[in-house]
Design a protein around this motif. Structure first.
Motif, short mmCIF file in Angstrom:
data_model
loop_
_atom_site.label_atom_id
_atom_site.label_comp_id
_atom_site.label_asym_id
_atom_site.label_seq_id
_atom_site.Cartn_x
_atom_site.Cartn_y
_atom_site.Cartn_z
N ALA A 196 24.38 -99.59 -26.70
CA ALA A 196 24.77 -98.93 -27.94
C ALA A 196 24.10 -97.55 -28.04
CB ALA A 196 24.39 -99.79 -29.13
N LYS A 197 22.82 -97.44 -27.62
CA LYS A 197 22.12 -96.15 -27.64
C LYS A 197 22.77 -95.16 -26.67
CE LYS A 197 18.66 -93.86 -29.40
NZ LYS A 197 18.55 -93.62 -30.85
N THR A 198 23.18 -95.65 -25.52
CA THR A 198 23.86 -94.80 -24.54
C THR A 198 25.18 -94.28 -25.11
OG1 THR A 198 22.88 -96.10 -22.76
CG2 THR A 198 24.74 -94.71 -22.19
N LYS A 199 25.91 -95.12 -25.76
CA LYS A 199 27.19 -94.73 -26.34
C LYS A 199 26.98 -93.71 -27.46
CE LYS A 199 31.41 -96.72 -28.26
NZ LYS A 199 32.09 -97.97 -28.68
N GLU A 200 25.93 -93.91 -28.26
CA GLU A 200 25.63 -92.97 -29.35
C GLU A 200 25.29 -91.58 -28.80
OE1 GLU A 200 22.23 -92.41 -32.85
OE2 GLU A 200 22.39 -94.29 -31.73
N LEU A 201 24.47 -91.54 -27.73
CA LEU A 201 24.11 -90.27 -27.13
C LEU A 201 25.32 -89.57 -26.53
CD1 LEU A 201 21.86 -88.29 -26.24
CD2 LEU A 201 21.60 -89.68 -24.16
N TYR A 202 26.17 -90.31 -25.92
CA TYR A 202 27.39 -89.75 -25.32
C TYR A 202 28.31 -89.17 -26.40
CZ TYR A 202 31.76 -89.57 -22.68
OH TYR A 202 32.92 -89.15 -22.11
N SER A 203 28.46 -89.88 -27.49
CA SER A 203 29.35 -89.41 -28.56
C SER A 203 28.82 -88.14 -29.21
CB SER A 203 29.50 -90.51 -29.63
OG SER A 203 30.04 -91.67 -29.06
N ALA A 204 27.49 -88.02 -29.29
CA ALA A 204 26.91 -86.85 -29.96
C ALA A 204 26.87 -85.62 -29.07
CB ALA A 204 25.50 -87.20 -30.45
N CYS A 205 26.74 -85.77 -27.78
CA CYS A 205 26.47 -84.63 -26.90
C CYS A 205 27.62 -84.26 -25.97
CB CYS A 205 25.22 -84.90 -26.06
SG CYS A 205 23.74 -85.24 -27.04
N ASN A 206 28.42 -85.20 -25.57
CA ASN A 206 29.37 -84.93 -24.49
C ASN A 206 30.40 -83.87 -24.88
OD1 ASN A 206 30.38 -85.88 -21.75
ND2 ASN A 206 32.23 -86.10 -23.00
N HIS A 207 30.91 -83.93 -26.11
CA HIS A 207 31.94 -82.96 -26.49
C HIS A 207 31.38 -81.55 -26.62
CE1 HIS A 207 30.04 -83.85 -30.38
NE2 HIS A 207 30.57 -82.70 -30.82
N ILE A 208 30.06 -81.42 -26.73
CA ILE A 208 29.44 -80.09 -26.83
C ILE A 208 29.26 -79.48 -25.45
CG2 ILE A 208 27.38 -78.83 -27.57
CD1 ILE A 208 27.03 -80.88 -29.80
N VAL A 209 28.66 -80.26 -24.53
CA VAL A 209 28.34 -79.71 -23.21
C VAL A 209 29.57 -79.56 -22.34
CG1 VAL A 209 26.01 -80.69 -23.32
CG2 VAL A 209 27.85 -82.00 -22.24
N THR A 210 30.65 -80.23 -22.67
CA THR A 210 31.88 -80.12 -21.86
C THR A 210 32.89 -79.19 -22.51
OG1 THR A 210 32.78 -82.08 -22.96
CG2 THR A 210 31.60 -82.42 -20.87
N LYS A 211 32.45 -78.41 -23.50
CA LYS A 211 33.36 -77.49 -24.15
C LYS A 211 33.83 -76.44 -23.16
CE LYS A 211 33.68 -74.45 -28.17
NZ LYS A 211 32.94 -73.87 -29.32
N PRO A 212 35.14 -76.25 -23.01
CA PRO A 212 35.63 -75.31 -21.98
C PRO A 212 35.33 -73.86 -22.34
CG PRO A 212 37.45 -76.10 -23.30
CD PRO A 212 36.24 -76.87 -23.75
N LYS A 213 35.20 -73.06 -21.31
CA LYS A 213 34.91 -71.64 -21.46
C LYS A 213 36.20 -70.91 -21.84
CE LYS A 213 32.08 -68.18 -19.18
NZ LYS A 213 31.29 -67.86 -17.96
N PRO A 214 36.16 -69.97 -22.79
CA PRO A 214 37.39 -69.26 -23.18
C PRO A 214 37.97 -68.49 -22.00
CG PRO A 214 35.62 -68.86 -24.75
CD PRO A 214 35.01 -69.58 -23.61
N LYS A 215 39.30 -68.48 -21.93
CA LYS A 215 39.96 -67.76 -20.85
C LYS A 215 40.08 -66.28 -21.18
CE LYS A 215 42.77 -71.62 -19.26
NZ LYS A 215 44.15 -72.09 -18.98
N VAL A 216 39.81 -65.43 -20.20
CA VAL A 216 39.92 -63.99 -20.35
C VAL A 216 41.04 -63.50 -19.45
CG1 VAL A 216 38.75 -61.79 -20.11
CG2 VAL A 216 37.46 -63.80 -20.86
N GLU A 217 42.04 -62.84 -20.05
CA GLU A 217 43.17 -62.38 -19.25
C GLU A 217 42.77 -61.16 -18.43
OE1 GLU A 217 46.51 -61.58 -21.63
OE2 GLU A 217 46.71 -63.66 -22.37
#
Length: 787
Positions: A719-740
């Motif tokens: 449960a602790k592992t799942k909580e950490l994943y839910s809080a952090c994963n979407h932040i660190v995997t945020k994609p870099k903006p595309k530059v044309e």
């Protein structure tokens, strides 16, 4: 919709089902496709099949087998009385006079009818089919020997109804084999060509059957049946082998002489029946359990002068043929068209009381080897209700003591208004089961018109016509010449009879004056009720009672199985935990608790074989719950010790992954320079908290003994592992903006207009893309071409 075929043999049974585009013989709970034809009765339940066969020695008086031969037979039948001395179980007379089996069931002496015992076996086969198909089974086809009489076939039908089965057809053994043989053949002659004749020899445990079949493409026609009945080898008191055949009794001292006797008897039978067919035989197929005996195979091969063919499975061919027939009759399966025409094994006749001569008249309706199923319409002239008695015309070749089939009373027959005899049409039929019946009866009532004269078509006096019978054949090409010899000379088809009446009416009309031509005679058909009194037929009340009793016994068997399972669970748990306490669980329980639990297990084991030998289901359930209260904590500690390291490793991997991301962000790595500073601070905080929590729990757990409950469980770590994943994963995997990237002039030159085309023309060819492009014309054209 289920498609199932049952081969119910004297010694064993087979179940075939249609699935996955083919026919498959299914296995029972013992992974055996052969289910013994045994039923055993105990103090609490019944055992059927392999479980019953294992009780032949320990419970011989209450274990029955070979009951198939007693279907539809009276207890006073000489065959039944002769077989009593060789049986281990007891036979008894039912209230209706039929044969029953006396056993001890549920601590009581009970007598079950043959239909009930067969229904028990069919219930077991039904359960086997349902387990294979994973759905309920109702429709089926059941095999019977070709020599079964009308009463025996009706007895099997009643047994199927008691078992909750809808028998679509009773199929002769050899006919089922012929269907399994012919439906897959691609080289059969065309319908207009000479048929291919194949002989099928079925050498079973208790019967010897031979059928001659003619095959054309999409068509099977049985030409004749031959059989030796009750081919049973019984060891008598003087250790002599008694071979009982249809032609008599033969006593021999060894099996070799018995085989010689079998061969001689068989040859005598076949020389009579197969005359005219031996020259045209294409192949001789042999099947049945006894067909593996080399001496029998050798003698059959010598008789036909051909090598025996064994292309079919000797044991499963009948069941497969029944399943194919069921698939043909089922609307749920599309099967190649294949018509089957069987024959009547014994000649069937009718007799009735003649009103004029005050005597008895008779007529052979279906001669031997007549096509079946088949219907005929008989015409009688009667003023009052009358009875027809159906019987087998040749009792000498009948394997049955009573040739009577049954009585059929045609009711509510009244004379015409003029007082003359009424015309009664009676339809008799041999159906797909091979069972004879009077299916319908109708009275042809003459309705006169109000103004005209009466042009009656029956000019012969009533006394002369009262005893005349007319036969209407509803099926073409079925031995019409043979019927004319036994029926009245006036017999004709219904259509012809109608046309004759029309001709008479036309002649009458021509003789009458013009004004009388308007007068007509109309006929009205009135259905008449028929009262059936079939020989050894189960009454409706008795049949319903048997169905109810079978349901109760099935429920009792189910409850007993659940009780035994509950007892087995307790015994299994005792043995399992006793071994593990000194094995894998040894380090997870204290010595004092281990000794206490071991003593409890030993006491439970002793209780199972003493007081707990015969207890209710709930008692065993409570005993198991009591043991698990002591055993489950130990088992849980062992499970936690196995799963906790894996969960900690997963949590540590997550923390390590996020630590690397945070460090890379702080080092201004270009992969993460697009991330928000506040969000990364949140990730750093969550990561540090998780690491602190994990280190704290690991330190506390390291101080605990394995025999104590864990400080932290694997489920909490997950449960602790799942909580950490839910809080952090979407932040660190945020994609870099595309530059044309900027538009280069070289690209415009390479992708510009070709072959002198103007930019305006290219833009006109794709206006939609031109609108979405930048405003600059030079950059717009390459963009359009690239897309």
């Amino acid at each position: 919709m289920s498609v199932v075929g049952f081969d119910v043999g004297f010694q064993s049974c087979y179940v075939a089902v249609a699935r996955a585009g083919g026919i498959e013989t299914v296995a029972n709970e013992y992974s055996d496709r052969c289910t013994p034809s045994f039923v055993s009765f105990g103090p609490r339940n019944r055992s059927i099949g392999a479980a019953a066969k294992s009780q032949v020695v320990t419970n011989c008086k209450n274990t029955v087998q070979g009951f198939k031969r007693f279907h539809g037979r009276a207890f006073s039948d000489p065959y039944v009385q002769a077989a009593k001395s060789s049986l281990v179980f007891d036979l008894a007379q039912m209230p209706t006079g039929t044969t029953g089996i006396k056993v001890m069931y549920m601590e009581e002496e009970k007598v079950f009818s043959i239909e009930q015992v067969t229904a028990m076996l069919l219930t077991k086969l039904k359960e086997t089919a349902e387990a294979a198909l994973k759905k309920p089974v109702a429709d089926c086809v059941i095999s019977v020997p070709s020599f079964f009489t009308d009463a025996e076939r009706r007895s099997v039908m009643d047994a199927a109804q008691i078992a909750g089965l809808n028998c679509l057809r009773l199929m002769n053994d050899t006919t089922a084999v012929a269907l399994a043989y012919g439906i897959y053949k691609q080289d059969l002659p065309a319908p207009e060509e000479k048929p291919r004749t194949v002989v099928f020899v079925d050498v079973g445990h208790a019967g010897y059957q031979v059928s001659v079949c003619a095959f054309n493409k999409g068509k099977l026609k049985v030409r004749l049946f031959l059989h030796i009945l009750s081919m049973v080898l019984v060891l008598n008191r003087h250790s002599m082998l008694i071979f009982k055949a249809g032609l008599g009794y033969y006593l021999k001292h060894d099996s070799v002489n018995t085989l010689k006797c079998l061969y001689l008897t068989y040859r005598m039978c076949l020389n009579i029946g197969l005359h005219g067919y031996l020259e045209d035989i294409y192949a001789v197929e042999i099947m049945g359990g006894a067909s593996r005996t080399p001496a029998i195979k050798d003698r059959i091969s010598k008789f036909f002068g051909k090598e025996l063919s064994t292309t079919l499975n000797a044991d499963e061919a009948v069941a497969r043929g029944c399943a194919l027939q069921c698939a043909i009759l089922s609307p749920a399966f599309k099967v190649r068209e294949f018509s089957i025409t069987e024959v009547v094994p014994y000649p069937i006749a009718l007799k009735w009381t003649s009103a004029a001569d005050e005597g008895v008249s008779d007529c052979e309706v279906f001669p031997k080897n007549h096509a079946a199923p088949f219907s005929k319409v008989l015409t009688f002239y009667r003023r009052e209700p009358f009875s027809l008695e159906a019987y087998y015309n040749n009792p000498k070749e009948l394997p049955y003591s009573d040739p009577t089939i049954g009585q059929f009373t045609i009711q509510k027959v009244v004379p015409q208004p003029s007082g003359e005899s009424s015309k009664v049409k009676v339809k008799v039929r041999v159906n797909v089961h091979g069972v004879f019946s009077v299916s319908s009866a109708s009275l042809v009532e003459v309705v006169k018109s109000a103004e005209g004269e009466e042009p009656m078509e029956m000019d012969t006096p009533v006394k002369e016509d009262e005893n005349k019978m007319q036969v209407d054949q509803e099926v073409q090409k079925a031995q019409g010449d043979d019927q004319k010899e036994h029926a009245d000379k006036k017999s004709d088809t219904e259509d012809m009879e109608t046309s004759t009446e029309d001709n008479k009416q036309e002649e009458k009309k021509n003789e009458q004056p013009p004004q009388a031509k308007k007068a007509k005679v109309k006929t009205k058909t009135v259905d008449l009720p028929i009262e059936n009194s079939l020989n050894w037929q189960l009454a409706g009340e008795a049949l319903n009672l048997f169905v109810e009793n079978e349901g109760k016994m099935i429920m009792q068997d189910k409850l007993e199985k659940e009780r035994n399972d509950a007892k087995n669970y307790v015994e299994e748990y005792v043995y399992e935990m006793r071994d593990k306490l000194h094995g894998v669980l040894e380090n997870f329980v204290s010595e004092a608790d281990r000794d206490s639990f071991s003593l409890k297990l030993e006491d439970t084991e002793n209780w199972l074989y003493e007081e707990g030998e015969d207890q209710q289901k709930q008692v065993y359930i409570d005993k198991l719950v009591e043991l698990k209260k002591l055993g489950e904590p130990i088992q849980n500690r062992y499970t936690e010790a196995e799963e906790r390291p894996k969960a900690l490793d997963e949590l540590g991997r997550q923390i390590q992954q996020y630590t690397k991301v945070v460090e890379a962000y702080k080092a201004k790595d270009e992969l993460y320079d697009h991330l928000d500073e506040l969000e990364m601070m949140k990730v750093d905080k969550q990561m540090n908290e998780a690491m602190t929590w994990m280190n704290n729990k690991m330190n506390l757990q390291s101080k605990q003994s394995l025999s104590q409950d864990p400080v932290v469980k694997a489920q909490e770590i997950q449960a602790k592992t799942k909580e950490l994943y839910s809080a952090c994963n979407h932040i660190v995997t945020k994609p870099k903006p595309k530059v044309e990237p900027p538009k280069e002039e070289t690209a415009a030159e390479q992708n510009g207009p070709v072959n002198g085309q103007e930019g305006s023309e290219a833009q006109t060819g794709n206006p939609e893309k031109g609108q979405a492009a930048p405003e600059t014309t030079e950059a717009k054209l390459p963009e359009m071409d690239i897309n």
